[in-house]
Scaffold this motif. Structure first.
Motif, PDB file in Angstrom:
ATOM      1  N   ASN A 186      72.751 -44.881  38.094  1.00 42.90           N
ATOM      2  CA  ASN A 186      72.209 -45.998  38.865  1.00 42.90           C
ATOM      3  C   ASN A 186      71.146 -46.743  38.062  1.00 42.90           C
ATOM      4  OD1 ASN A 186      73.875 -45.425  41.007  1.00 42.90           O
ATOM      5  ND2 ASN A 186      72.306 -44.466  42.250  1.00 42.90           N
ATOM      6  N   GLU A 187      70.306 -45.998  37.382  1.00 48.14           N
ATOM      7  CA  GLU A 187      69.265 -46.613  36.561  1.00 48.14           C
ATOM      8  C   GLU A 187      69.889 -47.400  35.404  1.00 48.14           C
ATOM      9  OE1 GLU A 187      65.664 -45.155  33.670  1.00 48.14           O
ATOM     10  OE2 GLU A 187      66.087 -43.958  35.452  1.00 48.14           O
ATOM     11  N   LEU A 188      70.862 -46.809  34.725  1.00 42.67           N
ATOM     12  CA  LEU A 188      71.510 -47.462  33.594  1.00 42.67           C
ATOM     13  C   LEU A 188      72.170 -48.775  34.007  1.00 42.67           C
ATOM     14  CD1 LEU A 188      72.601 -47.495  30.655  1.00 42.67           C
ATOM     15  CD2 LEU A 188      74.559 -46.166  31.500  1.00 42.67           C
ATOM     16  N   PHE A 189      72.877 -48.767  35.126  1.00 40.08           N
ATOM     17  CA  PHE A 189      73.636 -49.934  35.537  1.00 40.08           C
ATOM     18  C   PHE A 189      72.885 -50.840  36.522  1.00 40.08           C
ATOM     19  CE2 PHE A 189      77.129 -46.990  34.277  1.00 40.08           C
ATOM     20  CZ  PHE A 189      77.624 -47.762  33.235  1.00 40.08           C
ATOM     21  N   GLY A 190      71.650 -50.491  36.843  1.00 46.81           N
ATOM     22  CA  GLY A 190      70.857 -51.331  37.742  1.00 46.81           C
ATOM     23  C   GLY A 190      71.358 -51.322  39.179  1.00 46.81           C
ATOM     24  N   ILE A 191      71.888 -50.192  39.604  1.00 54.73           N
ATOM     25  CA  ILE A 191      72.408 -50.055  40.968  1.00 54.73           C
ATOM     26  C   ILE A 191      71.273 -49.586  41.868  1.00 54.73           C
ATOM     27  CG2 ILE A 191      74.046 -48.807  42.431  1.00 54.73           C
ATOM     28  CD1 ILE A 191      75.833 -48.592  39.881  1.00 54.73           C
ATOM     29  N   LYS A 192      70.993 -50.382  42.906  1.00 55.48           N
ATOM     30  CA  LYS A 192      69.862 -50.076  43.791  1.00 55.48           C
ATOM     31  C   LYS A 192      70.218 -49.103  44.918  1.00 55.48           C
ATOM     32  CE  LYS A 192      67.201 -53.866  42.363  1.00 55.48           C
ATOM     33  NZ  LYS A 192      67.470 -53.653  40.968  1.00 55.48           N
ATOM     34  N   PRO A 216      71.401 -45.848  46.374  1.00 55.46           N
ATOM     35  CA  PRO A 216      71.597 -44.483  45.880  1.00 55.46           C
ATOM     36  C   PRO A 216      72.937 -43.868  46.312  1.00 55.46           C
ATOM     37  CG  PRO A 216      69.935 -44.520  47.610  1.00 55.46           C
ATOM     38  CD  PRO A 216      70.287 -45.945  47.315  1.00 55.46           C
ATOM     39  N   PHE A 217      73.602 -44.480  47.290  1.00 51.79           N
ATOM     40  CA  PHE A 217      74.877 -43.954  47.787  1.00 51.79           C
ATOM     41  C   PHE A 217      76.067 -44.803  47.336  1.00 51.79           C
ATOM     42  CE2 PHE A 217      71.593 -42.641  50.809  1.00 51.79           C
ATOM     43  CZ  PHE A 217      71.706 -41.275  50.663  1.00 51.79           C
ATOM     44  N   TYR A 218      75.848 -45.688  46.391  1.00 52.82           N
ATOM     45  CA  TYR A 218      76.890 -46.617  45.934  1.00 52.82           C
ATOM     46  C   TYR A 218      78.179 -45.890  45.545  1.00 52.82           C
ATOM     47  CZ  TYR A 218      79.276 -50.075  43.012  1.00 52.82           C
ATOM     48  OH  TYR A 218      80.207 -50.907  42.460  1.00 52.82           O
ATOM     49  N   PHE A 219      78.076 -44.818  44.768  1.00 54.40           N
ATOM     50  CA  PHE A 219      79.267 -44.115  44.279  1.00 54.40           C
ATOM     51  C   PHE A 219      79.888 -43.181  45.331  1.00 54.40           C
ATOM     52  CE2 PHE A 219      77.142 -45.071  40.193  1.00 54.40           C
ATOM     53  CZ  PHE A 219      78.170 -45.775  39.595  1.00 54.40           C
ATOM     54  N   PHE A 220      79.252 -43.038  46.488  1.00 57.30           N
ATOM     55  CA  PHE A 220      79.724 -42.093  47.497  1.00 57.30           C
ATOM     56  C   PHE A 220      80.703 -42.710  48.491  1.00 57.30           C
ATOM     57  CE2 PHE A 220      75.984 -40.117  45.826  1.00 57.30           C
ATOM     58  CZ  PHE A 220      76.231 -38.759  45.914  1.00 57.30           C
ATOM     59  N   THR A 221      80.957 -43.988  48.409  1.00 54.44           N
ATOM     60  CA  THR A 221      81.812 -44.654  49.385  1.00 54.44           C
ATOM     61  C   THR A 221      83.279 -44.611  48.962  1.00 54.44           C
ATOM     62  OG1 THR A 221      82.199 -46.717  50.582  1.00 54.44           O
ATOM     63  CG2 THR A 221      81.421 -46.910  48.334  1.00 54.44           C
ATOM     64  N   GLU A 222      84.157 -44.510  49.950  1.00 56.84           N
ATOM     65  CA  GLU A 222      85.593 -44.460  49.658  1.00 56.84           C
ATOM     66  C   GLU A 222      86.148 -45.830  49.301  1.00 56.84           C
ATOM     67  OE1 GLU A 222      88.369 -42.023  51.855  1.00 56.84           O
ATOM     68  OE2 GLU A 222      86.679 -41.067  52.859  1.00 56.84           O
ATOM     69  N   ASP A 223      85.505 -46.891  49.793  1.00 55.54           N
ATOM     70  CA  ASP A 223      85.986 -48.250  49.499  1.00 55.54           C
ATOM     71  C   ASP A 223      84.994 -48.970  48.585  1.00 55.54           C
ATOM     72  OD1 ASP A 223      84.076 -48.339  51.490  1.00 55.54           O
ATOM     73  OD2 ASP A 223      84.966 -50.036  52.518  1.00 55.54           O
ATOM     74  N   LEU A 224      84.826 -48.428  47.415  1.00 57.73           N
ATOM     75  CA  LEU A 224      83.864 -48.932  46.434  1.00 57.73           C
ATOM     76  C   LEU A 224      84.181 -50.374  46.038  1.00 57.73           C
ATOM     77  CD1 LEU A 224      81.501 -48.057  44.508  1.00 57.73           C
ATOM     78  CD2 LEU A 224      83.269 -47.600  42.820  1.00 57.73           C
ATOM     79  N   GLN A 225      83.163 -51.216  46.065  1.00 63.80           N
ATOM     80  CA  GLN A 225      83.297 -52.606  45.611  1.00 63.80           C
ATOM     81  C   GLN A 225      82.870 -52.649  44.152  1.00 63.80           C
ATOM     82  OE1 GLN A 225      84.523 -55.158  47.570  1.00 63.80           O
ATOM     83  NE2 GLN A 225      84.959 -53.506  48.995  1.00 63.80           N
ATOM     84  N   LEU A 226      83.845 -52.755  43.270  1.00 63.80           N
ATOM     85  CA  LEU A 226      83.560 -52.743  41.834  1.00 63.80           C
ATOM     86  C   LEU A 226      83.054 -54.102  41.371  1.00 63.80           C
ATOM     87  CD1 LEU A 226      86.706 -50.796  40.655  1.00 63.80           C
ATOM     88  CD2 LEU A 226      84.368 -49.951  40.692  1.00 63.80           C
ATOM     89  N   PRO A 227      82.223 -54.110  40.330  1.00 66.96           N
ATOM     90  CA  PRO A 227      81.792 -55.389  39.764  1.00 66.96           C
ATOM     91  C   PRO A 227      82.972 -56.072  39.071  1.00 66.96           C
ATOM     92  CG  PRO A 227      81.025 -53.572  38.402  1.00 66.96           C
ATOM     93  CD  PRO A 227      81.675 -52.966  39.618  1.00 66.96           C
TER      94      PRO A 227
END
Length: 122
Positions: free
Chosen positions: A54-60, A62-73
């Motif tokens: 999250n720090e590397l990619f600037g993701i605010k 904390p649960f971004y990667f935990f979702t089943e329907d991830l919205q990719l950049p």
């Protein structure tokens, strides 16, 4: 599917969508190689690895990667296509105004995407 497996797959998809490779991520985050591959396989303690990603990619979120329907950049190709479209459509002298309009439209679309998970709450 197990949450840890979802996280691992989402990380794999994210890294691919931003045009990076695993070695680059390992080097930038300092996550040990074995730990990183455990993370991709949904094994072990995910918390520290997720924090570093999250720090590397600037993701605010904390649960971004935990979702089943991830919205990719957007991928690099998608960004290049948009830039080519802007250059094609924008007439000389009107480019700044056109760019402003596209930025507003892009912000509006992002807001809709952020609100989409809440549309069925009623």
């Amino acid at each position: 599917m197990d949450t840890k497996k979802i996280v691992g797959e989402n990380i794999r998809l994210y890294i691919d969508s931003v045009g990076r490779n695993n070695q680059w991520v390992i080097n930038k985050t300092g996550i040990p190689r074995a730990t990183f591959y455990n993370l991709l396989n949904g094994e072990g303690d995910l918390s520290k690895g997720i924090e570093k990603l999250n720090e590397l990619f600037g993701i605010k979120d904390p649960f971004y990667f935990f979702t089943e329907d991830l919205q990719l950049p957007q991928t690099l190709k998608e960004k290049q296509r948009k830039a080519e479209f802007r250059n094609l459509v924008a007439a000389e002298g009107e480019e700044k105004e056109f760019q402003k309009t596209l930025d507003i439209l892009s912000d509006f679309i992002k807001m809709i995407e952020l609100l989409r998970p809440y549309e069925n709450l009623s």
